[in-house]
Design an enzyme around this catalytic site. Structure first.
Site, PDB file in Angstrom:
ATOM      1  CG  LEU A 152      -1.766  -1.178   1.479  1.00 29.26           C
ATOM      2  CD1 LEU A 152      -2.339  -1.171   2.899  1.00 29.26           C
ATOM      3  CD2 LEU A 152      -2.896  -1.156   0.446  1.00 29.26           C
ATOM      4  CG  ASP A 190       2.246  -2.838   2.841  1.00 30.59           C
ATOM      5  OD1 ASP A 190       3.175  -2.105   2.452  1.00 30.59           O
ATOM      6  OD2 ASP A 190       1.077  -2.747   2.425  1.00 30.59           O
ATOM      7  CG  HIS A 238       0.629   4.835  11.031  1.00 28.89           C
ATOM      8  ND1 HIS A 238       1.486   4.165  10.191  1.00 28.89           N
ATOM      9  CD2 HIS A 238      -0.478   4.052  11.129  1.00 28.89           C
ATOM     10  CE1 HIS A 238       0.926   3.037   9.776  1.00 28.89           C
ATOM     11  NE2 HIS A 238      -0.273   2.947  10.326  1.00 28.89           N
ATOM     12  CB  CYS A 277       6.978   1.267  10.261  1.00 28.33           C
ATOM     13  SG  CYS A 277       7.738   1.919   8.818  1.00 28.33           S
ATOM     14  NE  ARG A 325      -3.785   2.000   6.426  1.00 20.85           N
ATOM     15  CZ  ARG A 325      -2.603   1.622   5.984  1.00 20.85           C
ATOM     16  NH1 ARG A 325      -1.788   0.939   6.768  1.00 20.85           N
ATOM     17  NH2 ARG A 325      -2.230   1.916   4.758  1.00 20.85           N
ATOM     18  CD  GLU A 374       6.447   1.413  14.797  1.00 17.82           C
ATOM     19  OE1 GLU A 374       7.209   1.849  15.663  1.00 17.82           O
ATOM     20  OE2 GLU A 374       6.050   2.099  13.834  1.00 17.82           O
ATOM     21  CG  ASP A 375       2.225  -0.578  10.942  1.00 17.26           C
ATOM     22  OD1 ASP A 375       2.196   0.365  11.749  1.00 17.26           O
ATOM     23  OD2 ASP A 375       2.650  -0.460   9.776  1.00 17.26           O
ATOM     24  NE  ARG A 415       0.846  -3.783   6.803  1.00 14.32           N
ATOM     25  CZ  ARG A 415       1.684  -3.063   7.536  1.00 14.32           C
ATOM     26  NH1 ARG A 415       1.541  -1.762   7.616  1.00 14.32           N
ATOM     27  NH2 ARG A 415       2.681  -3.649   8.192  1.00 14.32           N
TER      28      ARG A 415
HETATM   29  C1  CIR Z   1       1.128   0.646   4.758  1.00 14.79           C
HETATM   30  O1  CIR Z   1       0.538   1.506   4.091  1.00 14.79           O
HETATM   31  O2  CIR Z   1       0.568  -0.017   5.625  1.00 14.79           O
HETATM   32  C2  CIR Z   1       2.601   0.420   4.478  1.00 14.79           C
HETATM   33  N1  CIR Z   1       2.862   0.580   3.082  1.00 14.79           N
HETATM   34  C3  CIR Z   1       3.441   1.377   5.292  1.00 14.79           C
HETATM   35  C4  CIR Z   1       3.291   1.184   6.762  1.00 14.79           C
HETATM   36  C5  CIR Z   1       4.190   2.065   7.544  1.00 14.79           C
HETATM   37  N2  CIR Z   1       4.064   1.806   8.919  1.00 14.79           N
HETATM   38  C6  CIR Z   1       4.473   2.626   9.866  1.00 14.79           C
HETATM   39  O3  CIR Z   1       4.952   3.712   9.578  1.00 14.79           O
HETATM   40  N3  CIR Z   1       4.310   2.239  11.127  1.00 14.79           N
END
Ligand code: CIR
Length: 256
Positions: free
Chosen positions: A18, A60, A164, A251, A131, A65-66, A85
């Site tokens: 994404l 992704d 975020h 992340c 999110r 971290e997410d 995700r």
């Molecule tokens: C997303 O859109 O979920 C990933 N392409 C990028 C996530 C980045 N996550 C973060 O900064 N904690």
């Protein structure tokens, strides 16, 4: 003190993840080199790394971290806001289980990405974003309170260009926060020393304090000077290929 981090090598189809960045396609071999330099920087800060193999089912998933919030007392698995995700969480769960006995899990209809959580020395700022919804934020706050932590909410939906919460802020430790100016006057931050990111350097707001060092993105000299003035040593990393995928520096790892 952090002693460990979990990282995950980008998969070859990393560029099909994404993004809203409009910075062009990332170059995969450059991304791999940047990821390795990032891992080296974490090692230099004294961390033992658990390096997970790439998973092309989740382009992704290098943005580990997410998927979780790791604290000294427990781990909390998230329910990411992007449906593509959500499966990343069950993939990483066994690895987190190697290090934690107390594992909580956020559940639908709550959604939450770790990128929305900023741990400021045991007080957790929880961003509400595209999110992370209010239900996810509330579930996390309840769990953190049960575990003896405190939490406050920061709605970042009105702030343009912020995926975020941590796209716009970082905790530099010792009661100091680095903040983009759109977040600087939020009441949640009023008792902190606030260092404001100059216009044009927003991407550098996402830096990470790892023990005595701040890891930050290269190409942002004004933020570099601000951090230097605080007397905190810096390690500067080229993050260009991750920025193209909306990824910040924080992340790419789970630190604990
Ligand atoms: C997303 O859109 O979920 C990933 N392409 C990028 C996530 C980045 N996550 C973060 O900064 N904690």
């Amino acid at each position: 003190m952090f002693t460990r981090a979990i990282v995950k090598t980008p998969a070859e189809n990393f560029s099909s993840g994404l993004t809203t960045a409009n910075l062009g396609q990332p170059d995969f071999s450059t991304a791999l080199l940047q990821h390795e330099a990032y891992c080296q920087a974490l090692r230099k800060c004294g961390l033992d790394l658990t390096e997970l193999p790439p998973d092309p089912n989740y382009p992704d998933s290098t943005f580990v971290e997410d998927t979780a919030i790791l604290t000294e007392r427990c781990a909390i698995l998230t329910h990411p806001g992007a449906p593509s995700r959500q499966g990343e969480v069950s993939e990483i769960r066994p690895t987190i289980g190697q290090f934690y006995n107390r594992i909580h899990t956020l559940t639908a209809p709550g959604t939450l990405d770790g990128g929305d959580i900023c741990d400021a020395d045991g007080h957790f700022f929880i961003g509400i974003s595209e999110r992370t919804n209010e239900e996810g934020a509330r579930q996390l706050a309840d769990l953190l309170l049960q575990e003896g932590y405190t939490a406050s909410f920061v709605d970042v939906r009105p702030v343009p260009g912020i995926l975020h919460l941590k796209s716009g802020m970082a905790s530099l430790g010792d009661g100091t926060l680095l903040l983009i100016k759109e977040l600087a006057d939020h009441p949640a931050f009023e008792n902190y020393q606030r260092v404001i990111v100059p216009a044009g350097e927003t991407y550098a707001a996402n830096c990470v304090r790892v023990n005595d060092t701040v890891l930050m993105a290269s190409g942002f000299p004004q933020v570099g000077n601000l951090v230097e003035r605080l007397g905190i040593p810096r390690l500067v990393l080229d993050m260009s290929e991750f920025e193209k995928m909306d990824g910040g520096l924080s992340c790419l790892s789970l630190r604990f």
